[in-house]
Design a protein around this motif. Structure first.
Motif, mmCIF file in Angstrom:
data_model
loop_
_atom_site.group_PDB
_atom_site.id
_atom_site.type_symbol
_atom_site.label_atom_id
_atom_site.label_comp_id
_atom_site.label_asym_id
_atom_site.label_seq_id
_atom_site.Cartn_x
_atom_site.Cartn_y
_atom_site.Cartn_z
ATOM 1 N N ARG A 28 0.554 -1.073 0.320
ATOM 2 C CA ARG A 28 -0.137 0.397 0.241
ATOM 3 C C ARG A 28 0.956 1.456 0.360
ATOM 4 O O ARG A 28 1.972 1.006 0.976
ATOM 5 N N LEU A 29 0.713 2.478 -1.596
ATOM 6 C CA LEU A 29 1.511 3.650 -1.183
ATOM 7 C C LEU A 29 0.559 4.182 -0.160
ATOM 8 O O LEU A 29 -0.193 4.436 0.404
ATOM 9 N N SER A 30 1.801 5.348 0.475
ATOM 10 C CA SER A 30 0.969 6.365 1.566
ATOM 11 C C SER A 30 1.350 8.007 1.085
ATOM 12 O O SER A 30 1.792 8.282 -0.437
ATOM 13 N N ALA A 31 0.527 9.162 0.993
ATOM 14 C CA ALA A 31 1.012 9.581 -0.021
ATOM 15 C C ALA A 31 1.904 10.615 0.088
ATOM 16 O O ALA A 31 1.729 11.077 -0.893
ATOM 17 N N GLN A 32 3.068 9.649 0.940
ATOM 18 C CA GLN A 32 4.118 10.901 0.523
ATOM 19 C C GLN A 32 4.860 9.984 -0.612
ATOM 20 O O GLN A 32 5.612 10.646 -1.339
ATOM 21 N N ASP A 33 3.989 9.164 -1.338
ATOM 22 C CA ASP A 33 5.214 8.565 -2.103
ATOM 23 C C ASP A 33 4.023 9.585 -3.882
ATOM 24 O O ASP A 33 4.494 9.469 -4.401
ATOM 25 N N PHE A 34 3.002 10.162 -3.187
ATOM 26 C CA PHE A 34 2.627 10.322 -4.845
ATOM 27 C C PHE A 34 3.072 12.003 -4.329
ATOM 28 O O PHE A 34 2.860 13.243 -5.692
ATOM 29 N N VAL A 35 3.950 12.992 -3.316
ATOM 30 C CA VAL A 35 3.355 13.813 -3.662
ATOM 31 C C VAL A 35 4.964 14.418 -4.604
ATOM 32 O O VAL A 35 5.778 13.425 -5.216
ATOM 33 N N GLY A 36 4.523 15.419 -5.112
ATOM 34 C CA GLY A 36 5.624 16.183 -6.135
ATOM 35 C C GLY A 36 4.205 15.986 -7.652
ATOM 36 O O GLY A 36 3.370 15.858 -7.232
ATOM 37 N N GLN A 37 5.858 15.939 -8.599
ATOM 38 C CA GLN A 37 4.834 16.769 -10.148
ATOM 39 C C GLN A 37 5.155 15.070 -11.026
ATOM 40 O O GLN A 37 5.813 13.723 -10.791
ATOM 41 N N TRP A 38 3.590 15.152 -11.801
ATOM 42 C CA TRP A 38 3.634 13.455 -12.584
ATOM 43 C C TRP A 38 3.554 13.961 -13.855
ATOM 44 O O TRP A 38 2.198 14.641 -14.372
ATOM 45 N N GLN A 39 3.603 13.151 -14.839
ATOM 46 C CA GLN A 39 3.402 14.156 -16.493
ATOM 47 C C GLN A 39 1.660 13.210 -15.886
ATOM 48 O O GLN A 39 2.062 12.049 -15.762
ATOM 49 N N LEU A 40 1.496 13.706 -16.958
ATOM 50 C CA LEU A 40 -0.089 13.311 -17.188
ATOM 51 C C LEU A 40 -0.762 13.254 -18.781
ATOM 52 O O LEU A 40 -0.736 13.642 -19.352
ATOM 53 N N SER A 41 -1.076 11.789 -19.231
ATOM 54 C CA SER A 41 -1.777 11.798 -20.693
ATOM 55 C C SER A 41 -2.548 11.081 -19.961
ATOM 56 O O SER A 41 -2.814 10.528 -19.696
ATOM 57 N N ARG A 42 -3.641 11.161 -20.734
ATOM 58 C CA ARG A 42 -5.121 11.446 -20.713
ATOM 59 C C ARG A 42 -5.731 10.836 -21.969
ATOM 60 O O ARG A 42 -5.430 11.677 -22.994
ATOM 61 N N ARG A 43 -6.124 9.545 -22.336
ATOM 62 C CA ARG A 43 -6.841 9.150 -23.918
ATOM 63 C C ARG A 43 -8.453 9.612 -23.580
ATOM 64 O O ARG A 43 -8.759 8.722 -22.302
ATOM 65 N N ILE A 44 -9.657 10.343 -24.222
ATOM 66 C CA ILE A 44 -11.025 10.137 -23.620
ATOM 67 C C ILE A 44 -11.873 8.980 -25.322
ATOM 68 O O ILE A 44 -11.313 9.968 -26.875
ATOM 69 N N GLU A 45 -12.313 8.099 -24.834
ATOM 70 C CA GLU A 45 -13.193 8.075 -25.875
ATOM 71 C C GLU A 45 -15.303 8.180 -25.380
ATOM 72 O O GLU A 45 -15.876 7.702 -24.836
ATOM 73 N N ASP A 46 -15.682 9.506 -26.151
ATOM 74 C CA ASP A 46 -16.973 10.109 -25.750
ATOM 75 C C ASP A 46 -17.997 9.317 -26.651
ATOM 76 O O ASP A 46 -17.506 10.138 -27.926
ATOM 77 N N ARG A 47 -18.687 8.094 -26.234
ATOM 78 C CA ARG A 47 -19.542 7.570 -27.227
ATOM 79 C C ARG A 47 -20.533 8.411 -27.444
ATOM 80 O O ARG A 47 -21.431 8.072 -28.684
ATOM 81 N N GLN A 48 -20.626 9.598 -26.739
ATOM 82 C CA GLN A 48 -22.795 10.199 -26.917
ATOM 83 C C GLN A 48 -21.317 11.498 -27.922
ATOM 84 O O GLN A 48 -22.670 11.300 -28.701
ATOM 85 N N LEU A 49 -20.657 11.583 -27.622
ATOM 86 C CA LEU A 49 -19.606 12.523 -28.963
ATOM 87 C C LEU A 49 -19.412 11.698 -29.916
ATOM 88 O O LEU A 49 -19.313 12.728 -31.092
ATOM 89 N N LYS A 50 -19.446 10.907 -30.757
ATOM 90 C CA LYS A 50 -18.759 10.279 -31.395
ATOM 91 C C LYS A 50 -17.808 10.865 -31.276
ATOM 92 O O LYS A 50 -17.145 11.011 -32.636
#
Length: 142
Positions: free
Chosen positions: A5-27
Motif C-alpha cells: 500500500r502506497l502512502s501520501a508521501q509516495d504521491f507528493v510531487g509532479q506527474w506527467q499526465l496523459s489522458r485518452r478519452i473515448e466519448d461515445r455520446q459525442l462520437k
C-alpha cells in the motif's frame, strides 16, 4: 513488481499526465496532455491539481484543469471535491476498482492500477443520460 500500500508521501510531487478519452455520446476522441501536482496540505492529506491542453479531433486546443483533495485513511484514500463534497474512494495498491460516484443520473466508475509503480493509471467509465465515455489517465513521475 509487487507494491505494498502506497502512502501520501509516495504521491507528493509532479506527474506527467496523459489522458485518452473515448466519448461515445459525442462520437469523438480526445487527448489531454499536462501535469498533475500533489502537494502535502496536512499529514495524510494531499491537494491534487491537474492542468493541461485538451484536444478533440481537429478542434482547437482547450485549457483544462481540475482539483481534488486526497485524504489517506487506513486502507483507502477518500477523494473529495475542493469544497469537501465526497467524490470516491480507492485503495492505493495493486489494481482495484474504486467506489462508484453518482452525479445526477450519470454513474462514474473508476479502476486504479498501481502495478507498474511509479507509473500508474486511472480508468473512468461514465454512463448515463448525459454522458457515455471512457477516460484513461496515465501518470509518470517528472
Amino acid at each position: 513488481m509487487i507494491i505494498s500500500r502506497l502512502s501520501a508521501q509516495d504521491f507528493v510531487g509532479q506527474w506527467q499526465l496523459s489522458r485518452r478519452i473515448e466519448d461515445r455520446q459525442l462520437k469523438a476522441e480526445g487527448e489531454l496532455t499536462g501535469r498533475a501536482v500533489l502537494i502535502q496540505a496536512a499529514p495524510d492529506v494531499l491537494d491534487y491539481r491537474e492542468s493541461g491542453e485538451l484536444r478533440y479531433a481537429d478542434g482547437p486546443p482547450l485549457e483544462a484543469s481540475r482539483a481534488y483533495r486526497w485524504l489517506f485513511m487506513p486502507g483507502a484514500v477518500a477523494v473529495t471535491f475542493p469544497d469537501g463534497r465526497p467524490f470516491h474512494d480507492f485503495t492505493p495498491a495493486g489494481a482495484e476498482d474504486g467506489t462508484d460516484h453518482l452525479c445526477g443520473s450519470d454513474l462514474y466508475r473508476v479502476r486504479y492500477d498501481f502495478t507498474r509503480w511509479p507509473q500508474w493509471q486511472a480508468v473512468w467509465s461514465v454512463k448515463g443520460p448525459r454522458k457515455n465515455y471512457t477516460s484513461v489517465s496515465e501518470y509518470a513521475p517528472i
